[in-house]
Design a protein around this motif. Structure first.
Motif, PDB file in Angstrom:
ATOM      1  N   ASP A 264       0.734  -1.056  -0.172  1.00 43.04           N
ATOM      2  CA  ASP A 264       0.093  -0.001   0.107  1.00 43.04           C
ATOM      3  C   ASP A 264       0.914   1.106  -0.077  1.00 43.04           C
ATOM      4  OD1 ASP A 264      -1.581   2.253   0.462  1.00 43.04           O
ATOM      5  OD2 ASP A 264      -3.078   0.933   1.801  1.00 43.04           O
ATOM      6  N   ALA A 265       0.897   1.728  -1.117  1.00 45.79           N
ATOM      7  CA  ALA A 265       2.113   2.855  -1.379  1.00 45.79           C
ATOM      8  C   ALA A 265       1.604   4.148  -0.504  1.00 45.79           C
ATOM      9  CB  ALA A 265       2.256   3.264  -2.785  1.00 45.79           C
ATOM     10  N   ALA A 266       0.056   4.429  -0.509  1.00 45.30           N
ATOM     11  CA  ALA A 266      -0.279   5.505   0.230  1.00 45.30           C
ATOM     12  C   ALA A 266       0.144   5.543   1.591  1.00 45.30           C
ATOM     13  CB  ALA A 266      -1.783   5.732  -0.016  1.00 45.30           C
ATOM     14  N   PHE A 267      -0.149   4.102   2.200  1.00 42.59           N
ATOM     15  CA  PHE A 267       0.284   4.015   3.601  1.00 42.59           C
ATOM     16  C   PHE A 267       1.480   4.083   3.861  1.00 42.59           C
ATOM     17  CE2 PHE A 267       0.277   0.553   7.036  1.00 42.59           C
ATOM     18  CZ  PHE A 267       0.093   1.244   8.038  1.00 42.59           C
ATOM     19  N   ALA A 268       2.557   3.912   2.894  1.00 42.29           N
ATOM     20  CA  ALA A 268       3.926   4.013   2.980  1.00 42.29           C
ATOM     21  C   ALA A 268       4.221   5.309   3.094  1.00 42.29           C
ATOM     22  CB  ALA A 268       4.450   3.383   2.029  1.00 42.29           C
ATOM     23  N   ASP A 269       3.677   6.119   2.271  1.00 37.13           N
ATOM     24  CA  ASP A 269       4.038   7.604   2.108  1.00 37.13           C
ATOM     25  C   ASP A 269       3.542   8.329   3.607  1.00 37.13           C
ATOM     26  OD1 ASP A 269       4.899   7.734  -0.236  1.00 37.13           O
ATOM     27  OD2 ASP A 269       3.093   8.443  -1.333  1.00 37.13           O
ATOM     28  N   ASP A 270       2.362   7.773   4.123  1.00 38.89           N
ATOM     29  CA  ASP A 270       1.916   8.364   5.211  1.00 38.89           C
ATOM     30  C   ASP A 270       2.883   7.914   6.502  1.00 38.89           C
ATOM     31  OD1 ASP A 270       0.032   9.223   7.509  1.00 38.89           O
ATOM     32  OD2 ASP A 270      -0.634   7.281   7.770  1.00 38.89           O
ATOM     33  N   LEU A 271       3.445   6.585   6.538  1.00 35.08           N
ATOM     34  CA  LEU A 271       4.426   6.497   7.473  1.00 35.08           C
ATOM     35  C   LEU A 271       5.647   7.205   7.391  1.00 35.08           C
ATOM     36  CD1 LEU A 271       3.634   2.551   7.483  1.00 35.08           C
ATOM     37  CD2 LEU A 271       3.262   4.236   9.303  1.00 35.08           C
ATOM     38  N   VAL A 272       6.024   7.481   6.217  1.00 33.32           N
ATOM     39  CA  VAL A 272       7.464   8.289   5.956  1.00 33.32           C
ATOM     40  C   VAL A 272       7.283   9.516   6.737  1.00 33.32           C
ATOM     41  CG1 VAL A 272       8.575   9.692   4.262  1.00 33.32           C
ATOM     42  CG2 VAL A 272       7.942   7.321   3.761  1.00 33.32           C
ATOM     43  N   GLY A 273       6.023  10.217   6.610  1.00 34.55           N
ATOM     44  CA  GLY A 273       5.740  11.326   7.386  1.00 34.55           C
ATOM     45  C   GLY A 273       5.811  11.215   8.822  1.00 34.55           C
ATOM     46  N   LYS A 274       5.175  10.325   9.193  1.00 37.10           N
ATOM     47  CA  LYS A 274       4.875   9.840  11.081  1.00 37.10           C
ATOM     48  C   LYS A 274       6.602   9.569  11.277  1.00 37.10           C
ATOM     49  CE  LYS A 274       0.643   7.748  11.730  1.00 37.10           C
ATOM     50  NZ  LYS A 274      -0.118   6.634  12.152  1.00 37.10           N
ATOM     51  N   PHE A 275       7.358   8.745  10.583  1.00 37.08           N
ATOM     52  CA  PHE A 275       8.603   8.639  11.113  1.00 37.08           C
ATOM     53  C   PHE A 275       9.845   9.539  10.607  1.00 37.08           C
ATOM     54  CE2 PHE A 275       6.618   4.517  11.679  1.00 37.08           C
ATOM     55  CZ  PHE A 275       7.104   4.216  12.847  1.00 37.08           C
ATOM     56  N   ARG A 276       9.386  10.827   9.759  1.00 36.79           N
ATOM     57  CA  ARG A 276      10.410  11.704   9.387  1.00 36.79           C
ATOM     58  C   ARG A 276      11.425  10.956   8.784  1.00 36.79           C
ATOM     59  NH1 ARG A 276      10.389  15.727  14.776  1.00 36.79           N
ATOM     60  NH2 ARG A 276       8.076  15.571  14.890  1.00 36.79           N
ATOM     61  N   LEU A 277      11.232  10.288   7.669  1.00 37.15           N
ATOM     62  CA  LEU A 277      12.210   9.527   7.103  1.00 37.15           C
ATOM     63  C   LEU A 277      12.752  10.312   5.823  1.00 37.15           C
ATOM     64  CD1 LEU A 277      13.956   7.016   6.988  1.00 37.15           C
ATOM     65  CD2 LEU A 277      12.248   6.137   5.342  1.00 37.15           C
ATOM     66  N   PRO A 278      14.054  10.459   5.832  1.00 35.05           N
ATOM     67  CA  PRO A 278      14.430  11.165   4.631  1.00 35.05           C
ATOM     68  C   PRO A 278      14.422  10.481   3.537  1.00 35.05           C
ATOM     69  CG  PRO A 278      15.916  11.336   6.413  1.00 35.05           C
ATOM     70  CD  PRO A 278      15.171  10.284   6.724  1.00 35.05           C
ATOM     71  N   LEU A 279      13.767  10.747   2.283  1.00 32.12           N
ATOM     72  CA  LEU A 279      13.458   9.730   1.255  1.00 32.12           C
ATOM     73  C   LEU A 279      14.947   9.762   0.313  1.00 32.12           C
ATOM     74  CD1 LEU A 279      10.071  10.188   0.436  1.00 32.12           C
ATOM     75  CD2 LEU A 279      10.890   8.221   1.451  1.00 32.12           C
ATOM     76  N   LYS A 280      15.537  10.925   0.071  1.00 37.18           N
ATOM     77  CA  LYS A 280      16.506  11.212  -0.812  1.00 37.18           C
ATOM     78  C   LYS A 280      17.892  11.206  -0.342  1.00 37.18           C
ATOM     79  CE  LYS A 280      13.540  13.609  -3.940  1.00 37.18           C
ATOM     80  NZ  LYS A 280      13.329  14.971  -4.585  1.00 37.18           N
ATOM     81  N   ARG A 281      18.209  10.028   0.728  1.00 34.71           N
ATOM     82  CA  ARG A 281      19.567  10.223   0.960  1.00 34.71           C
ATOM     83  C   ARG A 281      19.928   8.559   1.046  1.00 34.71           C
ATOM     84  NH1 ARG A 281      20.065  12.296   7.051  1.00 34.71           N
ATOM     85  NH2 ARG A 281      19.274  14.132   6.285  1.00 34.71           N
ATOM     86  N   ASP A 282      21.054   8.435   0.773  1.00 36.72           N
ATOM     87  CA  ASP A 282      21.742   6.889   0.768  1.00 36.72           C
ATOM     88  C   ASP A 282      21.232   6.184   2.145  1.00 36.72           C
ATOM     89  OD1 ASP A 282      22.870   7.634  -1.379  1.00 36.72           O
ATOM     90  OD2 ASP A 282      24.689   6.722  -1.145  1.00 36.72           O
ATOM     91  N   VAL A 283      20.708   5.044   1.821  1.00 43.43           N
ATOM     92  CA  VAL A 283      20.321   4.140   3.063  1.00 43.43           C
ATOM     93  C   VAL A 283      21.421   3.886   3.862  1.00 43.43           C
ATOM     94  CG1 VAL A 283      19.513   1.842   3.649  1.00 43.43           C
ATOM     95  CG2 VAL A 283      18.424   3.030   1.826  1.00 43.43           C
TER      96      VAL A 283
END
Lengths: 304, 122
Positions: free
Chosen positions: A111-130
């Motif tokens: 569920d991509a929308a749920f994943a997006d929502d969780l990225v916000g909740k956990f304040r995960l930077p998306l554009k940084r090397d893992v």
């Protein structure tokens, strides 16, 4: 509910590495749609078990069946399971957004929308090397993949390393809310037993490669008590009971015993000037897995 | 949550407390099992077990497709049962403690009367 086919069925499972037995004759089955805790000390065999459940390692003896099938190289089964491993590694230059973009290939119910929502909740930077993310951010990425996979069997292996208390509770709350909406099988391996004990419906405890406990969380809760008082009084009270742990301080003793105490036991203890205290879920597991007695005896005593 | 007792019993007790205090009124709707699970951070199956216990006791009832409601007379039933437990859970332990402290029966009566009059003047 127990009439359903088990979602996970493990029979006589053993795994040896050279002459070391990482798992020994483990047998259990899990009914679908439960949150199950997989508990035990480091080296108890938890990760080995999870790797075999997810088809990443092979049994030396015995069998693993998920949805009635062998998971090894079985794409129908593997699309329905998600293993969030503490040791997950990604290729160089891989960013969190690449991980999330690739996830639908691996998980049928992503569920991509749920994943997006969780990225916000956990304040995960998306554009940084893992690889450049902090330990906690890497854990957050794993948690997001695990939750948004909505996999029928989702396995979390120590998912919280580096996560602070706030982020861990975000994880627990999100897991609970999403599980309530969409029940599925969650297997959660953790050391933070007291933090998750109320979330669990079932508990598996491994100790030195053997299955020590396989029972409902409810039946485990309150199945031991700590009796404290003068050593002589304590000893006569606990005589004939299964003793899990004993501490002494001068003439005083605290003894943890297995089994539920009746109202009559409580009256007898009060009359003998003994204090009875509940044993926390975490303490009970610690006491059980530090004992030297053979496992089956313990399991049968606590089970009643 | 108290470690010694099953969580579902504690959930049932909290709902009963809310009914006694009037926070949940008779014929009023109670939160769903999932809402209880979220609020108390417990497994939904455990929350469901607590709610079902109250359904079995006639404290709550289900309306299919709508939700769970407080039964008429629930307050009365809870009060009656808790009164029966009052002796066992409060009076008996108090007398045992009094005995171990050497407080005599007439002193206990006196202490209770003092407390009652103190409450009245407050």
């Amino acid at each position: 509910m127990n009439s359903q086919n088990p979602v996970i069925q493990v029979d006589g499972l053993s795994r040896s590495y050279r002459d070391v037995a990482a798992l020994w004759d483990v047998t259990f089955s899990l009914q679908p749609n439960m949150i199950c805790g997989l508990l035990g000390r480091n080296g108890a065999g938890k990760t080995t078990l999870m790797r075999m459940l997810t088809g990443q390692d092979f049994p030396s003896a015995g069998s693993v069946r998920l949805f009635g099938e062998n998971p090894v190289e079985n794409s129908t089964v593997l699309q329905q399971i998600c293993f969030v491993s503490e040791a997950q590694r990604y290729p160089d230059g891989f960013q969190a957004r690449h991980v999330l973009a690739g996830a639908p290939w691996f998980f049928a119910d992503w569920d991509a929308a749920f994943a997006d929502d969780l990225v916000g909740k956990f304040r995960l930077p998306l554009k940084r090397d893992v690889k450049k993310l902090s330990r906690g951010q890497q854990s957050a990425l794993g948690v997001i993949v695990g939750l948004a996979s909505r996999a029928s069997i989702t396995i979390f292996d120590e998912p919280y390393l580096g996560l602070d208390a706030v982020a861990r509770h975000t994880f627990y709350d999100t897991l609970l809310a999403d599980y309530a909406e969409r029940p599925r099988t969650i297997l959660l391996s953790t050391h933070l037993i007291d933090e998750v004990s109320n979330l669990l419906e079932h508990v598996l405890v491994l100790d030195e490669g053997r299955l020590l406990l396989d029972q409902s969380a409810e039946s485990l809760r309150g199945s031991a008590a700590a009796v404290a008082g003068r050593a002589g009084d304590v000893d006569s009270f606990v005589e004939g009971r299964q003793i899990l742990h004993r501490d002494t301080l001068g003439g005083l003793a605290t003894v943890t015993i297995a089994g539920r105490l009746t109202a009559a036991d409580h009256r007898a203890a009060t009359a003998a000037n003994l204090e009875i205290a509940p044993v926390s879920f975490q303490q009970l597991i610690v006491d059980l897995s530090t004992r030297s007695a053979p496992a089956p005896a313990v399991a049968s005593v606590v089970h009643e | 949550m108290d470690e010694a007792r099953p969580i579902f019993q504690q959930i049932a007790e909290r709902v009963e407390n809310d009914i006694l205090s009037g926070a949940l009124s008779e014929e009023g709707q109670v939160p769903s099992t999932n809402e209880f699970a979220m609020f108390y951070r417990i497994n939904p199956a455990t929350a469901g077990k607590g709610v079902n216990l109250l359904v079995e006791q006639g404290i709550l009832y289900k309306r299919r497709g709508i939700g769970m409601f407080v039964a008429a007379g629930a307050r009365e039933r809870i009060t009656a049962r808790r009164r029966e437990l009052f002796v066992l859970e409060y009076i008996a332990p108090m007398l045992a403690e009094a005995a171990s402290l050497g407080i005599k029966p007439d002193q206990i009566t006196q202490l209770i009367e003092n407390q009652l009059s103190e409450r009245e003047t407050r």
